[in-house]
Design an enzyme around this catalytic site. Structure first.
Site, PDB file in Angstrom:
ATOM      1  N   LYS A 130       0.734  -1.230  -0.070  1.00  0.00           N
ATOM      2  CA  LYS A 130       0.160   0.030   0.007  1.00  0.00           C
ATOM      3  C   LYS A 130       0.797   1.319  -0.051  1.00  0.00           C
ATOM      4  CE  LYS A 130      -3.857  -2.576   0.171  1.00  0.00           C
ATOM      5  NZ  LYS A 130      -3.039  -3.779   0.086  1.00  0.00           N
ATOM      6  N   GLU A 144      -3.353   7.193   7.557  1.00  0.00           N
ATOM      7  CA  GLU A 144      -4.030   8.117   6.557  1.00  0.00           C
ATOM      8  C   GLU A 144      -5.251   8.897   7.186  1.00  0.00           C
ATOM      9  OE1 GLU A 144      -3.876   5.861   2.350  1.00  0.00           O
ATOM     10  OE2 GLU A 144      -5.684   5.735   3.374  1.00  0.00           O
ATOM     11  N   HIS A 155     -15.822  -3.959   5.998  1.00  0.00           N
ATOM     12  CA  HIS A 155     -14.679  -3.790   4.946  1.00  0.00           C
ATOM     13  C   HIS A 155     -14.784  -4.960   3.711  1.00  0.00           C
ATOM     14  CE1 HIS A 155     -13.026  -0.333   7.026  1.00  0.00           C
ATOM     15  NE2 HIS A 155     -12.802  -0.899   7.986  1.00  0.00           N
ATOM     16  N   ARG A 178      -5.881  -8.787 -10.431  1.00  0.00           N
ATOM     17  CA  ARG A 178      -6.383 -10.136 -10.559  1.00  0.00           C
ATOM     18  C   ARG A 178      -7.980  -9.812 -10.972  1.00  0.00           C
ATOM     19  NH1 ARG A 178      -9.882  -9.759  -6.149  1.00  0.00           N
ATOM     20  NH2 ARG A 178      -9.102  -8.884  -4.086  1.00  0.00           N
TER      21      ARG A 178
END
Length: 495
Positions: A116, A200, A235, A291
């Site tokens: 990330k 973040e 999530h 993917r």
């Protein structure tokens, strides 16, 4: 084109890849764990080879074993599906060593987008909007506290190596920060083998919008429109639709251009998905999945493009058969993930035997599934029973079609998410497209009441089905159903 493709996966996605191969006149090889010996995908393939274990590390995650089977069967390509080894660069390395083609992107793309922090740095470099936050992993809590103040609370702590929302912690006050960092680091280390985490700005109540991309080995990269994936719990996506209800041509052009930039930044060469958060007219890069996605059928429905076929053709060296201007949006599609989970018990997985199973049909209905009456949903894998996809002229018609399809869908033997989907389709906020990633939590009270009502109605509706499968008849009924189903599949293959 390839002669034979080994599918290094299981369930509905294995069957989905096999269908594409059959239309391309390519033979298929299934691999299966001990648990999956009687699974439908093993019967659908041209060949099926045992992995001789149900332990993940010794079955679907055992690269050496999978490569050996590919060599043994003469497979010249491997398709990893999604999950398992689909984003593991080591599989591609072993394929290269043995002159086998991996149907997927190159190693550098998987590695760059799998981290990330690295991916965020790449996006900033090529001009793709990113969420304010750290460019480096957290190594010192005091430094993290200083950065959190600069960014502004709330902030979110994420695992650099992970995905699927695993370990994410939202922090609203400084006193919570140290504990959240420690918890996420420990979970990241145990889950991904990498405890690196980063910080973040937490975007509250965003929409989750993603863009499908396709790229070949001849320098051509396009996006194949957008999907809305905001209905989530923990999530994890539950419902997806295409296109996003808020999408305009101008916004699609801007976000699509960013998706293409993201793919080109890592020299991408397959099907992939660039995910964004959207809030108050602004969008931010979230991650890229290197993917095929679970929700790819809704994109296929509105564009008429077979994404898995395109993956296979690109891997075989073909150029993309169309350019950006050829991609058009036709109508609206919705996908409901039908899982063996109890929506009245915090979506706890509920594996078990499917005593009765009847799937919906009719115009605009697509079912991607790998189960049958008598099949047992294993406890050691994902709890998915099926993906129910509808396509219609517009969103209201798609919702109406999904309602109809859900009412036709009958599963007896395990709790499922069908009642949740029924309740959601009737929810006014959903119908009005007031969507965001906290939708379920904010509408929980109303949804739970509707789910309880639906469950009661469904119990009454299937009482006759339950009576059909009385204890003294159950085994015979299940056996007959399974044998009939398997025989039909085998006969179809022979034709």
């Amino acid at each position: 084109m390839f002669d034979k493709v080994l599918i290094a996966n299981r369930g509905e996605i294995a069957i989905r890849v096999m269908r594409a191969c059959k239309e391309l006149d390519v033979d298929t090889v299934a691999i299966y764990s001990d648990t999956d010996e009687t699974a439908l995908f093993t019967k659908y393939a041209d060949e099926a080879k045992p992995l001789n274990s149900s332990i993940l590390a010794q079955s679907y995650l055992d690269i050496d074993k999978i490569i050996d089977i590919a060599i043994e069967t003469g497979a010249d390509a491997i398709h990893p599906g999604y999950g398992f080894l689909s984003e593991n660069p080591a599989l591609g390395e072993r394929c290269d060593e043995n002159n086998i083609t991996l149907i997927g992107p190159r190693k550098n793309a998987i590695e760059s987008m799998g981290d990330k922090i690295t991916s965020k740095q790449l996006m900033e470099k090529v001009g793709v909007p990113t969420v304010p936050g750290d460019k480096e992993g957290i190594t010192d809590v005091e430094v993290a506290k200083k950065r959190a103040k600069e960014i502004g609370y709330p902030v979110i702590i994420k695992s650099s190596a992970g995905g699927g929302g695993i370990g994410m912690r939202v922090v609203y006050e400084e006193d919570e920060l140290a504990r959240a960092i420690e918890t996420t680091q420990n979970l990241a280390q145990s889950t991904f083998g990498d405890g690196t985490v980063y910080i973040e700005k937490y975007i509250e109540r965003p929409r989750h919008i993603e863009f499908q991309v396709l790229a070949d080995n001849h320098g051509n990269t396009i996006h194949v429109c957008d999907r809305e994936c905001s209905i989530q719990r923990r999530h994890q996506k539950l419902i997806e639709e295409a296109p996003s209800p808020i999408m305009t041509e101008e916004l699609r052009e801007r976000m699509g251009e960013s998706a293409i930039k993201a793919a080109k930044s890592v020299d991408y060469n397959s099907a992939g998905t660039v995910e964004f958060m959207y809030s108050n007219g602004e969008y931010y890069f979230l991650e890229m999945n290197t993917r095929i996605q679970v929700e790819h059928p809704i994109t296929e429905a509105i564009t008429g493009i077979d994404l898995v076929k395109q993956q296979i053709k690109v891997a075989a060296g073909d150029k993309l058969e169309f350019n950006q201007d050829d991609v058009k949006v036709n109508g609206h599609a919705i996908e409901c993930r039908i899982n063996a989970e109890d929506p009245l018990n915090d979506f706890v997985p509920s594996p078990g035997r499917l005593v009765g199973y009847r799937s919906p049909g009719g115009i605009g209905i697509r079912m991607d599934s790998g189960v049958y009456t008598g099949y047992t949903i294993p406890s050691i894998y994902d709890s998915m029973i099926a993906k129910l996809i509808v396509h219609a002229n517009n969103r209201p018609e798609a919702i109406a079609r999904m309602k109809r399809a859900l009412n036709e869908f009958i599963v007896v033997g395990v709790p499922t998410t069908i009642p949740f989907h029924k309740a959601l389709m009737k929810n006014k906020n959903f119908q009005d497209a007031n969507l965001h990633t906290s939708f379920i939590e904010e509408n929980k009270r109303e949804l739970v009441a509707d789910i309880e009502r639906v469950v009661k109605e469904d119990e009454e509706k299937i009482s006759e089905l339950n009576a059909t499968f009385l204890p003294n008849k159950k085994v015979a009924a299940i056996s007959t159903s399974v044998n009939t189903y398997m025989q039909r599949i085998l006969e179809d293959q022979k034709r």
